[in-house]
Design an enzyme around this catalytic site. Structure first.
Site, PDB file in Angstrom:
ATOM      1  N   TRP A 104       0.839  -1.287  -0.074  1.00  0.00           N
ATOM      2  CA  TRP A 104      -0.134  -0.117  -0.150  1.00  0.00           C
ATOM      3  C   TRP A 104       0.894   1.182  -0.028  1.00  0.00           C
ATOM      4  CZ3 TRP A 104      -4.564  -0.469  -2.021  1.00  0.00           C
ATOM      5  CH2 TRP A 104      -5.275  -1.585  -2.134  1.00  0.00           C
ATOM      6  N   ASP A 175      -1.690   6.447   6.666  1.00  0.00           N
ATOM      7  CA  ASP A 175      -2.706   5.313   6.087  1.00  0.00           C
ATOM      8  C   ASP A 175      -3.115   4.239   7.047  1.00  0.00           C
ATOM      9  OD1 ASP A 175      -4.272   3.773   4.698  1.00  0.00           O
ATOM     10  OD2 ASP A 175      -3.033   3.537   2.969  1.00  0.00           O
ATOM     11  N   LYS A 199     -12.452  -2.095   5.773  1.00  0.00           N
ATOM     12  CA  LYS A 199     -11.714  -3.073   6.437  1.00  0.00           C
ATOM     13  C   LYS A 199     -12.375  -3.107   8.100  1.00  0.00           C
ATOM     14  CE  LYS A 199      -9.115  -2.976   2.684  1.00  0.00           C
ATOM     15  NZ  LYS A 199      -8.000  -2.050   2.473  1.00  0.00           N
TER      16      LYS A 199
END
Ligand code: PLP
Length: 361
Positions: A104, A175, A199
């Protein structure tokens, strides 16, 4: 099918059963309004009350200081990789620092490079993204627009176990898509915290952004107005139509978290759940998790069978026992168990029992 189903998906992921039951009960008629939440005007009193409760509860859960705004945006975590440079950097000549710890953060680097100079201050790519590089090795840029970190790498299973330090006044952007609300966080140490909801919060389509006041109002001229933090903040996330149903479900999850005792209580449970699972994986060399112990994620636990020719048999046996979505991300293979807040310890125990059984222990 087995009587109990446990869903280990990395996202969209398991939600608390109580939340889904309440949403089902309120589907056709939200609290006597005669409307589904999906059918309400975002500017009407019903939805405004849902919105404000969600905002207030999230602020309480994460102890968000008064000088931070909470925005409910769209576009997912990935869109923030462009939204952040457009809002926080001064243009093509400015520099953004990154710590590269997995898939990511790598994507964030690639996207940001379209808007500014990027400096990879540290990377664990050479060792297969098995750790967070030690802070003493980070080569930070003086005057960088911001320092970007991904504090939980969902695919690689690497989690920060410390709060990073930036240089001077450089804000830190984190993040936290896959571990927000899994543990307490000192929001004041960050300039921006963001995360896609699917998530650990709620349905896909909502992106939570927690941003410090002084970082709002600096968007580059070409930033789309619906993604300009100032427009979003000035209009209580209703500059354009927000993802109303997703915000409603997120709000129910926030209420559920408060009933569970908040994020400090969740952290204790998450430590226990992850401990149980890692112990089973580490028991012998039948399974393998390749992340350095101190950086192992409590939320996303990738693992490999020693004999990968048994992968399909492992997944089929798991499915037969109601243990779903254990297949690893296609880019890294193997298996992955995501054990977010909504995964009960019984689910982890059921997986551990299966791991032992499959290994013939
Ligand atoms: C899932 C995820 C994203 C991307 O989210 P989208 O909503 O698909 O854009 C970004 N960062 C992390 C850490 C993630 O886990």
């Amino acid at each position: 099918m087995a009587t109990s189903i446990y869903n280990f998906s990395a996202g969209p992921a398991v939600l608390p059963k109580e939340v889904l039951q309440q949403a089902a009960a309120e589907m056709l008629d939200w609290q006597g309004s005669g409307m589904s939440v999906m059918e309400m005007s975002h500017r009407g009193p019903e939805f405004i009350s849902i919105y404000r409760a969600a905002e207030r509860d999230l602020r309480e859960l994460l102890a968000v200081p008064d000088n931070y705004r909470i925005l409910f945006m769209q576009g997912g975590g990935l869109s923030q990789n462009a939204v952040l440079p457009m809002n926080l950097c001064g243009g093509a000549d400015s520099t953004i620092d990154f710590v590269q710890t997995g898939s990511w953060s790598s994507k964030s680097i690639k996207e940001a490079a379209r808007y500014a100079r990027v400096n990879v201050a540290a990377s664990s790519q050479a060792t297969g993204f098995d750790r967070v590089p030690d802070q003493s090795e980070w080569k930070l840029t003086p005057g960088a627009s911001y320092l970007h970190v991904c504090t939980n790498e969902t695919i690689d299973g690497v989690e920060f176990n410390f709060v990073p330090t930036a240089q001077g006044a450089t804000p830190i952007v984190a993040d936290m898509s896959s571990h927000i609300l899994s543990r307490p966080v000192d929001v004041s140490k960050y300039g921006v915290i963001f995360g896609g909801a699917q998530k650990n919060i709620g349905p896909a389509g909502v992106t939570v952004v927690i941003v410090r006041d002084d970082l709002i109002g600096k968007a580059l001229p070409f930033c789309p107005s619906a993604f300009d933090f100032k427009n979003v903040a000035d209009n209580e996330s209703m500059y354009n139509t927000p993802p109303t149903y997703g915000i409603y479900i997120a709000g129910l999850v926030f209420q559920w978290l408060k009933k569970q005792g908040g994020v400090a209580a969740m952290e204790q449970r998450n430590i226990e759940k992850a401990g149980l699972l890692y112990a089973a994986l580490d028991a012998d060399d039948f399974y393998q998790n390749r992340v350095a112990k101190e950086y192992r994620s409590r939320m996303n636990i990738p693992f490999y069978l020693r004999d990968e020719s048994q992968n399909e048999a492992f997944l089929a046996g798991a499915k037969a026992r109601g243990l779903l979505q254990l297949k690893g991300h296609k880019s890294v293979g193997g298996m992955r168990a995501s054990i977010y807040n909504a995964m009960p310890i019984e689910g982890v125990q059921a997986l551990v029992d299966y791991l032992n059984e499959f290994a013939g222990r």
